[in-house]
Design an enzyme around this catalytic site. Structure first.
Site, PDB file in Angstrom:
ATOM      1  N   HIS A 311       0.850  -1.187   0.000  1.00 39.96           N
ATOM      2  CA  HIS A 311       0.000   0.000   0.000  1.00 39.96           C
ATOM      3  C   HIS A 311       0.880   1.228   0.000  1.00 39.96           C
ATOM      4  CE1 HIS A 311      -3.160   2.801   1.126  1.00 39.96           C
ATOM      5  NE2 HIS A 311      -3.993   1.867   0.696  1.00 39.96           N
ATOM      6  N   ASP A 368      -7.905  -5.395  -0.026  1.00 42.01           N
ATOM      7  CA  ASP A 368      -8.400  -6.248  -1.103  1.00 42.01           C
ATOM      8  C   ASP A 368      -8.034  -7.711  -0.944  1.00 42.01           C
ATOM      9  OD1 ASP A 368      -9.657  -4.267  -2.592  1.00 42.01           O
ATOM     10  OD2 ASP A 368      -7.737  -3.569  -3.357  1.00 42.01           O
TER      11      ASP A 368
HETATM   12  N1  ACO Z   1       4.020  -7.718  -4.791  1.00 40.05           N
HETATM   13  C1  ACO Z   1       5.368  -7.749  -5.004  1.00 40.05           C
HETATM   14  N2  ACO Z   1       6.166  -6.687  -4.919  1.00 40.05           N
HETATM   15  C2  ACO Z   1       5.586  -5.517  -4.606  1.00 40.05           C
HETATM   16  C3  ACO Z   1       4.208  -5.402  -4.359  1.00 40.05           C
HETATM   17  C4  ACO Z   1       3.412  -6.578  -4.461  1.00 40.05           C
HETATM   18  N3  ACO Z   1       2.095  -6.546  -4.239  1.00 40.05           N
HETATM   19  N4  ACO Z   1       3.911  -4.113  -4.063  1.00 40.05           N
HETATM   20  C5  ACO Z   1       5.074  -3.448  -4.129  1.00 40.05           C
HETATM   21  N5  ACO Z   1       6.087  -4.297  -4.444  1.00 40.05           N
HETATM   22  C6  ACO Z   1       7.509  -3.967  -4.543  1.00 40.05           C
HETATM   23  C7  ACO Z   1       7.811  -3.239  -5.825  1.00 40.05           C
HETATM   24  O1  ACO Z   1       8.176  -4.143  -6.855  1.00 40.05           O
HETATM   25  C8  ACO Z   1       8.969  -2.358  -5.402  1.00 40.05           C
HETATM   26  O2  ACO Z   1      10.118  -3.179  -5.333  1.00 40.05           O
HETATM   27  P1  ACO Z   1      11.573  -2.568  -5.696  1.00 40.05           P
HETATM   28  O3  ACO Z   1      11.871  -1.615  -4.583  1.00 40.05           O
HETATM   29  O4  ACO Z   1      12.462  -3.759  -5.748  1.00 40.05           O
HETATM   30  O5  ACO Z   1      11.427  -1.908  -7.042  1.00 40.05           O
HETATM   31  C9  ACO Z   1       8.608  -1.962  -3.971  1.00 40.05           C
HETATM   32  O6  ACO Z   1       7.798  -3.055  -3.469  1.00 40.05           O
HETATM   33  C10 ACO Z   1       7.837  -0.664  -3.849  1.00 40.05           C
HETATM   34  O7  ACO Z   1       6.708  -0.758  -4.688  1.00 40.05           O
HETATM   35  P2  ACO Z   1       6.004   0.482  -5.386  1.00 40.05           P
HETATM   36  O8  ACO Z   1       5.192  -0.001  -6.543  1.00 40.05           O
HETATM   37  O9  ACO Z   1       7.033   1.534  -5.654  1.00 40.05           O
HETATM   38  O10 ACO Z   1       5.084   0.997  -4.215  1.00 40.05           O
HETATM   39  P3  ACO Z   1       3.870   1.996  -4.352  1.00 40.05           P
HETATM   40  O11 ACO Z   1       3.652   2.593  -3.026  1.00 40.05           O
HETATM   41  O12 ACO Z   1       4.058   2.890  -5.519  1.00 40.05           O
HETATM   42  O13 ACO Z   1       2.654   1.014  -4.753  1.00 40.05           O
HETATM   43  C11 ACO Z   1       0.800  -0.410  -4.678  1.00 40.05           C
HETATM   44  C12 ACO Z   1       1.634   0.652  -3.926  1.00 40.05           C
HETATM   45  C13 ACO Z   1       0.386   0.101  -6.061  1.00 40.05           C
HETATM   46  C14 ACO Z   1      -0.480  -0.673  -3.883  1.00 40.05           C
HETATM   47  C15 ACO Z   1       1.636  -1.699  -4.811  1.00 40.05           C
HETATM   48  O14 ACO Z   1       2.000  -2.170  -3.537  1.00 40.05           O
HETATM   49  C16 ACO Z   1       0.929  -2.788  -5.610  1.00 40.05           C
HETATM   50  O15 ACO Z   1       0.995  -2.802  -6.837  1.00 40.05           O
HETATM   51  N6  ACO Z   1       0.202  -3.728  -4.930  1.00 40.05           N
HETATM   52  C17 ACO Z   1      -0.546  -4.736  -5.609  1.00 40.05           C
HETATM   53  C18 ACO Z   1      -1.861  -4.172  -6.111  1.00 40.05           C
HETATM   54  C19 ACO Z   1      -2.840  -3.933  -4.990  1.00 40.05           C
HETATM   55  O16 ACO Z   1      -3.067  -4.782  -4.127  1.00 40.05           O
HETATM   56  N7  ACO Z   1      -3.497  -2.755  -5.034  1.00 40.05           N
HETATM   57  C20 ACO Z   1      -4.499  -2.372  -4.059  1.00 40.05           C
HETATM   58  C21 ACO Z   1      -4.009  -1.236  -3.206  1.00 40.05           C
HETATM   59  S1  ACO Z   1      -5.180  -0.847  -1.961  1.00 40.05           S
HETATM   60  C22 ACO Z   1      -6.357  -0.004  -2.795  1.00 40.05           C
HETATM   61  O17 ACO Z   1      -6.150   0.725  -3.709  1.00 40.05           O
HETATM   62  C23 ACO Z   1      -7.695  -0.190  -2.341  1.00 40.05           C
END
Ligand code: ACO
Length: 434
Positions: A311, A368
């Site tokens: 998140h 979720d």
């Molecule tokens: N699975 C694996 N790796 C992940 C995940 C995940 N679910 N989420 C983040 N990471 C990793 C990224 O690859 C990144 O790794 P790195 O540092 O090696 O490049 C690091 O964690 C940071 O991730 P970001 O995408 O930069 O984090 P951000 O805060 O921008 O994204 C987000 C948050 C979009 C929710 C992300 O965690 C994600 O894509 N999660 C999966 C989708 C999801 O469940 N969305 C629902 C969010 S809640 C809502 O909107 C109701």
């Protein structure tokens, strides 16, 4: 809305100027440097892609603290609302800023009930969609179409019809959502029933058929109330910021909310609940263990993410996920359902939470991760999950739109950019181009 406490000044030294900017302090001690005059005074702007460090507004709707796992609507913890409130009461709280008295709640509930039917001409819109249409496409189009039936709602600044427009939107969204499902499965539309409350009425419109009486399951009604309460607001997230941005142009409520629905649809936002269940199905079909799937995610070559994890704001735990996980366990027990998907989800969660990849990146289950399993238990098909999220988030969107439109200091949202394209070049006639 700029009447907030100012505690200190921040000093910015740039281009020979040494300037001070006020630091605004919120009621929960969040601090933000007010740079409103930065460009006027220095000629520079701030660069903050994805708004990771930017507070786009001052707001009194919702407080969340991602480090401590706190979420409060109008000051009331989500845990208390989840246990004691109903979705309609929580909606009133968000939209009107306080818990309703009994007459206020009854009046609000009555308004929502009385405005739950949609115009028969609008019902015919559904005929034009292909059977395969994603219900989110229908939902967003139908919500903006409401503005064509209520032209006096077009003037967003006119507060004369604001309450009735809010009631119409909240009253009609479950009907539109349920009709989009019925369209999808080719069943006749089930009209709203005024003797049922908001959540029960929605389940009735979704699952009743004209051929036999529909038996309401109170456990399902309570579970739906809880899920909608937990989704009702989340301060300046992607869809809410979209609603505020669109509304800042004095766009009417229906059109602004329709834009929010489109933003919510994305798989990184509200679309994640559908993606979680599809991911679990996929793992099952491929016969992978939780560990094997987690390894693929970490490997990054396959471009996979553990959906329902991570998140932007919560970096310890998502308080909504805690409540949902417990509710999910209880619901499946009460309904006597054994869903192997829940076992797989639990295994994935355990494996991920022990893994240094997830620990180091502070990735925890979000709202979720388990909500989809509850929706499945209620009989809601996967394609409808994000629609249910939209139903839940509606009062939050409305509360933010109302707060924004009623604030005399609101200006149209218009970020700047740092241009990185070609510097001045000249038009080349077609025959001279290579
Ligand atoms: N699975 C694996 N790796 C992940 C995940 C995940 N679910 N989420 C983040 N990471 C990793 C990224 O690859 C990144 O790794 P790195 O540092 O090696 O490049 C690091 O964690 C940071 O991730 P970001 O995408 O930069 O984090 P951000 O805060 O921008 O994204 C987000 C948050 C979009 C929710 C992300 O965690 C994600 O894509 N999660 C999966 C989708 C999801 O469940 N969305 C629902 C969010 S809640 C809502 O909107 C109701």
């Amino acid at each position: 809305m700029r009447g907030e406490a100012v505690a200190e000044n921040a000093r910015i030294h740039i281009g020979g100027h040494d300037l001070e900017f006020p630091v605004v302090v919120g009621t929960e001690n969040e601090r933000g440097i007010d740079i409103t005059n930065l460009r006027a005074k220095t000629g520079v702007v701030t660069l903050d892609p994805a708004f990771m460090n930017t507070a786009s507004t001052v707001s009194s709707v919702t407080h969340l603290d991602g480090e401590k796992g706190i979420l409060r609507y109008r000051g009331i913890p989500i845990e208390e609302l989840g246990e004691k409130s109903t979705f309609v009461e929580t909606a009133y709280l968000l939209i009107y800023g306080k818990l309703p008295t009994r007459p206020e709640l009854d009046g609000f509930q009555r308004l929502l009930t009385r405005h739950s039917m949609i115009h028969e001409d609008m019902r015919r819109f559904f005929d034009g969609y292909p059977i395969t249409a994603h219900p989110m496409a229908i939902l967003s189009a139908m919500v903006t179409s409401l503005s064509s039936f209520y032209p006096y709602a077009l003037n967003a600044k006119d507060d004369q019809y604001r309450d009735i427009t809010i009631a119409r939107l909240m009253g009609k969204l479950p009907t539109i959502a349920a009709f989009s499902y019925k369209k999808n499965i080719g069943h006749p539309f089930i009209y709203p029933r005024n003797d049922l409350d908001y959540c029960a009425n929605f389940l009735h419109m979704m699952f009743a058929v004209p051929a036999e009486p529909y038996k309401m399951n109170e456990v399902a009604v309570r579970a739906l109330n809880l899920l909608l309460i937990l989704h009702a607001d989340h301060e300046q997230n992607c869809s809410t910021s979209t609603v505020r941005m669109v509304g800042s142009a004095h766009t009417n409520l229906f059109a602004s909310i329709s834009a929010g629905i489109c933003a919510l649809w994305g798989p990184l936002h509200g679309g994640a609940n559908q993606e979680v269940v599809e991911m679990l199905e996929d793992i099952g079909e491929r016969g992978l263990t939780a560990k094997q799937f987690i390894d693929q995610v970490k490997d990054k070559k396959a471009g996979l993410r553990l959906m329902g994890f991570g998140h932007r704001v919560y970096k310890n735990f998502d308080p909504r996920a805690k409540i949902i996980k417990k509710a999910c366990d209880e619901l499946l027990q009460k309904l006597g359902i054994h869903d192997p998907m829940l076992d797989l989800a639990l295994e994935l969660e355990e494996t991920a939470l022990r893994d240094s990849y997830f620990v180091e990146r502070k990735l925890y289950p979000n709202v979720d991760f388990y909500s989809g399993i509850i929706y499945r238990a209620l009989g809601v098909p996967t394609q409808m999950f994000t629609v249910l999220f939209a139903l839940g988030r509606l009062p939050g969107w409305i509360a933010h739109w109302k707060e924004m439109i009623e604030d005399p200091t609101t200006k149209i949202g218009r970020p700047r950019q740092i241009y990185m394209g070609p510097t001045q070049t000249h038009y080349v006639p077609l025959e001279q181009r290579q």
